[in-house]
Structures are given as structure tokens and as C-alpha cells.
Scaffold this motif. Structure first.
Motif, PDB file in Angstrom:
ATOM      1  N   GLY A   2      24.825  18.158   0.096  1.00  0.00           N
ATOM      2  CA  GLY A   2      25.624  17.005   0.460  1.00  0.00           C
ATOM      3  C   GLY A   2      25.849  16.133  -0.763  1.00  0.00           C
ATOM      4  N   VAL A   3      26.669  15.144  -0.601  1.00  0.00           N
ATOM      5  CA  VAL A   3      26.995  14.260  -1.724  1.00  0.00           C
ATOM      6  C   VAL A   3      25.744  13.512  -2.177  1.00  0.00           C
ATOM      7  CG1 VAL A   3      29.407  13.995  -1.018  1.00  0.00           C
ATOM      8  CG2 VAL A   3      27.688  12.335  -0.223  1.00  0.00           C
ATOM      9  N   SER A   4      25.816  12.997  -3.372  1.00  0.00           N
ATOM     10  CA  SER A   4      24.719  12.204  -3.906  1.00  0.00           C
ATOM     11  C   SER A   4      24.453  11.011  -2.993  1.00  0.00           C
ATOM     12  CB  SER A   4      25.089  11.718  -5.309  1.00  0.00           C
ATOM     13  OG  SER A   4      24.007  11.041  -5.877  1.00  0.00           O
ATOM     14  N   GLY A   5      23.177  10.706  -2.797  1.00  0.00           N
ATOM     15  CA  GLY A   5      22.811   9.551  -1.991  1.00  0.00           C
ATOM     16  C   GLY A   5      22.721   9.810  -0.500  1.00  0.00           C
ATOM     17  N   CYS A   6      22.967  11.052  -0.058  1.00  0.00           N
ATOM     18  CA  CYS A   6      22.948  11.337   1.387  1.00  0.00           C
ATOM     19  C   CYS A   6      21.536  11.514   1.924  1.00  0.00           C
ATOM     20  CB  CYS A   6      23.821  12.547   1.725  1.00  0.00           C
ATOM     21  SG  CYS A   6      23.169  14.105   1.128  1.00  0.00           S
ATOM     22  N   GLY A   7      20.556  11.659   1.043  1.00  0.00           N
ATOM     23  CA  GLY A   7      19.173  11.795   1.494  1.00  0.00           C
ATOM     24  C   GLY A   7      18.566  13.176   1.321  1.00  0.00           C
ATOM     25  N   LYS A   8      19.169  14.001   0.487  1.00  0.00           N
ATOM     26  CA  LYS A   8      18.666  15.361   0.283  1.00  0.00           C
ATOM     27  C   LYS A   8      17.200  15.356  -0.162  1.00  0.00           C
ATOM     28  CE  LYS A   8      21.842  16.383  -2.755  1.00  0.00           C
ATOM     29  NZ  LYS A   8      22.801  15.273  -2.723  1.00  0.00           N
ATOM     30  N   SER A   9      16.906  14.563  -1.174  1.00  0.00           N
ATOM     31  CA  SER A   9      15.543  14.552  -1.729  1.00  0.00           C
ATOM     32  C   SER A   9      14.534  14.022  -0.729  1.00  0.00           C
ATOM     33  CB  SER A   9      15.495  13.714  -3.013  1.00  0.00           C
ATOM     34  OG  SER A   9      16.304  14.312  -4.002  1.00  0.00           O
ATOM     35  N   ASN A  10      14.895  12.979   0.000  1.00  0.00           N
ATOM     36  CA  ASN A  10      13.967  12.417   0.989  1.00  0.00           C
ATOM     37  C   ASN A  10      13.684  13.405   2.111  1.00  0.00           C
ATOM     38  OD1 ASN A  10      13.704   9.997  -0.383  1.00  0.00           O
ATOM     39  ND2 ASN A  10      15.322   8.990   0.778  1.00  0.00           N
ATOM     40  N   LEU A  11      14.733  14.029   2.637  1.00  0.00           N
ATOM     41  CA  LEU A  11      14.530  15.002   3.708  1.00  0.00           C
ATOM     42  C   LEU A  11      13.749  16.211   3.188  1.00  0.00           C
ATOM     43  CD1 LEU A  11      14.904  15.988   6.603  1.00  0.00           C
ATOM     44  CD2 LEU A  11      17.133  16.920   5.911  1.00  0.00           C
ATOM     45  N   ALA A  12      14.088  16.683   2.005  1.00  0.00           N
ATOM     46  CA  ALA A  12      13.399  17.849   1.443  1.00  0.00           C
ATOM     47  C   ALA A  12      11.916  17.559   1.236  1.00  0.00           C
ATOM     48  CB  ALA A  12      14.060  18.269   0.133  1.00  0.00           C
ATOM     49  N   ALA A  13      11.584  16.367   0.740  1.00  0.00           N
ATOM     50  CA  ALA A  13      10.177  15.999   0.555  1.00  0.00           C
ATOM     51  C   ALA A  13       9.452  15.966   1.906  1.00  0.00           C
ATOM     52  CB  ALA A  13      10.067  14.656  -0.157  1.00  0.00           C
ATOM     53  N   HIS A  14      10.110  15.416   2.905  1.00  0.00           N
ATOM     54  CA  HIS A  14       9.537  15.361   4.254  1.00  0.00           C
ATOM     55  C   HIS A  14       9.288  16.778   4.783  1.00  0.00           C
ATOM     56  CE1 HIS A  14       8.998  14.032   8.434  1.00  0.00           C
ATOM     57  NE2 HIS A  14       9.848  14.988   8.773  1.00  0.00           N
ATOM     58  N   LEU A  15      10.297  17.637   4.644  1.00  0.00           N
ATOM     59  CA  LEU A  15      10.169  19.011   5.142  1.00  0.00           C
ATOM     60  C   LEU A  15       9.140  19.805   4.344  1.00  0.00           C
ATOM     61  CD1 LEU A  15      13.924  19.832   5.779  1.00  0.00           C
ATOM     62  CD2 LEU A  15      12.136  19.570   7.532  1.00  0.00           C
ATOM     63  N   SER A  16       9.103  19.616   3.046  1.00  0.00           N
ATOM     64  CA  SER A  16       8.154  20.321   2.202  1.00  0.00           C
ATOM     65  C   SER A  16       6.724  20.016   2.638  1.00  0.00           C
ATOM     66  CB  SER A  16       8.355  19.928   0.743  1.00  0.00           C
ATOM     67  OG  SER A  16       7.377  20.516  -0.078  1.00  0.00           O
ATOM     68  N   GLU A  17       6.466  18.744   2.906  1.00  0.00           N
ATOM     69  CA  GLU A  17       5.132  18.346   3.341  1.00  0.00           C
ATOM     70  C   GLU A  17       4.835  18.870   4.748  1.00  0.00           C
ATOM     71  OE1 GLU A  17       2.993  14.206   4.476  1.00  0.00           O
ATOM     72  OE2 GLU A  17       4.005  14.266   2.522  1.00  0.00           O
ATOM     73  N   LYS A  18       5.789  18.722   5.644  1.00  0.00           N
ATOM     74  CA  LYS A  18       5.579  19.105   7.042  1.00  0.00           C
ATOM     75  C   LYS A  18       5.448  20.624   7.215  1.00  0.00           C
ATOM     76  CE  LYS A  18       7.222  17.830  11.556  1.00  0.00           C
ATOM     77  NZ  LYS A  18       6.466  16.831  12.211  1.00  0.00           N
ATOM     78  N   LEU A  19       6.273  21.383   6.483  1.00  0.00           N
ATOM     79  CA  LEU A  19       6.289  22.840   6.632  1.00  0.00           C
ATOM     80  C   LEU A  19       5.390  23.557   5.620  1.00  0.00           C
ATOM     81  CD1 LEU A  19      10.167  23.253   7.047  1.00  0.00           C
ATOM     82  CD2 LEU A  19       8.445  23.258   8.876  1.00  0.00           C
TER      83      LEU A  19
END
Length: 179
Positions: A2-19
Motif C-alpha cells: 500500500g501507499v506510504s503511511g497506510c500502516g504496513k510496518s505497524n501491521l507487519a510488526a503486530h502480525l510478526s509478534e502474534k504469528l
């Protein structure tokens, strides 16, 4: 994706930790010239992006070959960019390549320009300036269903988005493989 600022890094960090999946932050693979260009408020060209996308393809291939589950963040704004990530340099030479790899799927984070712009203005320490957001929206080719994509509305919380992704993964793992 997605475009810059859409939250890719935040969601990925959340998923990385959770999964408990490895996370590869796509921005870390940009050549220094790209970082400097974006920091100066200059949009990247396709030629600027191609070496970066090929590096991400290598990361994806390494993870696929190891049989590991992993996350890779990348704007992947155009279909060609996604094809390069999946197929490497073959994406330049072939008109017809499969739009998907069966073991790779894209998460498309999408949202309203004003919401994303507001997020970008508020964030600190990132080289990508809010001024470049319009160029990203202009370049964006939203993925088609055939590209094995889960579309996620960024107006939802990270927790809710994470739950959607987890349900999607469960659905993929329980689906029969058709040959």
C-alpha cells in the motif's frame, strides 16, 4: 502493500509478534540513493525501484525455499512491481506470468487520502515526506483478486486487521489444494 503511511510496518510488526513470523521491512532494502531521493521530496522512478524490488524478490525466494513463514513490507504499488517480487527478473522478459505464487499472498492496506496524509504528517523520523503521498496514490494500481490479495481497510484497528489476516491464513491452510 500500500501507499506510504497506510500502516504496513505497524501491521507487519503486530502480525510478526502474534504469528511468530520473521519480518523483513522493505524500506531497509532500499539503496542509499533511493533514501536520499525520497528524503529530498523526489518521487522514485521505476528504474530506481527495480533493483530494490529484485532484492525483495531474493528475500521472498530465500524464505520460500526454507519453508518458513515470513512477512515482507513493500509499497508494491504497481502490478509489475508485484510480479518482480514474485518472479524476479523474469517479470521483465515475459508477457504472461502467473499472477500469483500459491504460497505467497498480498495484504493490500487501503484507505482515504486525507487519513493517510494526516498519519504521515504526524509521524517523526521517516525519510518519506507527506508531500510524496499524492505521487504514490497516482502510481497505485490496486491489486486484482487474481493476484491472491486480501484487501484491508485501514480505518480499522491494528488488532481488527490482524484478526482478519489470521482468519484469512486459517482459511488458506484449510482449503484443499487443487492441481
Amino acid at each position: 502493500m500500500g501507499v506510504s503511511g497506510c500502516g504496513k510496518s505497524n501491521l507487519a510488526a503486530h502480525l510478526s509478534e502474534k504469528l511468530d513470523w520473521t519480518l523483513h521491512e522493505g524500506d531497509d532494502f532500499h539503496p542509499q540513493e533511493n533514501v536520499e531521493k525520497m528524503a529530498q521530496g523526489e518521487p522514485l522512478t521505476d528504474e530506481d525501484r527495480f533493483p530494490w524490488l529484485l532484492r525483495l524478490h531474493e528475500v521472498i525466494q530465500r524464505e520460500r525455499c526454507s519453508g518458513s513463514d515470513a512477512l515482507v513490507t513493500c509499497s508494491a504499488l504497481k502490478r509489475l512491481y508485484r510480479q518482480i517480487m514474485l518472479h524476479g527478473s523474469r517479470a521483465f522478459d515475459h508477457d504472461i506470468l502467473p499472477p500469483v505464487a500459491p504460497d505467497v499472498f498480498f495484504l493490500f492496506l487501503h484507505g482515504d487520502y486525507s487519513l493517510i496524509h494526516q498519519r504521515m504528517v504526524a509521524r517523526r523520523g521517516h525519510y518519506m515526506k507527506a508531500d510524496l503521498l499524492r505521487s504514490q496514490f497516482d502510481a497505485l494500481e490496486p491489486p486484482l483478486d487474481e493476484e491472491n490479495v486480501l484487501s484491508l481497510d485501514i480505518s480499522k484497528s491494528i488488532t481488527d486487521l490482524g484478526t482478519e489476516v489470521e482468519q484469512h491464513i486459517i482459511g488458506l491452510k484449510s482449503s484443499p489444494v487443487v492441481l
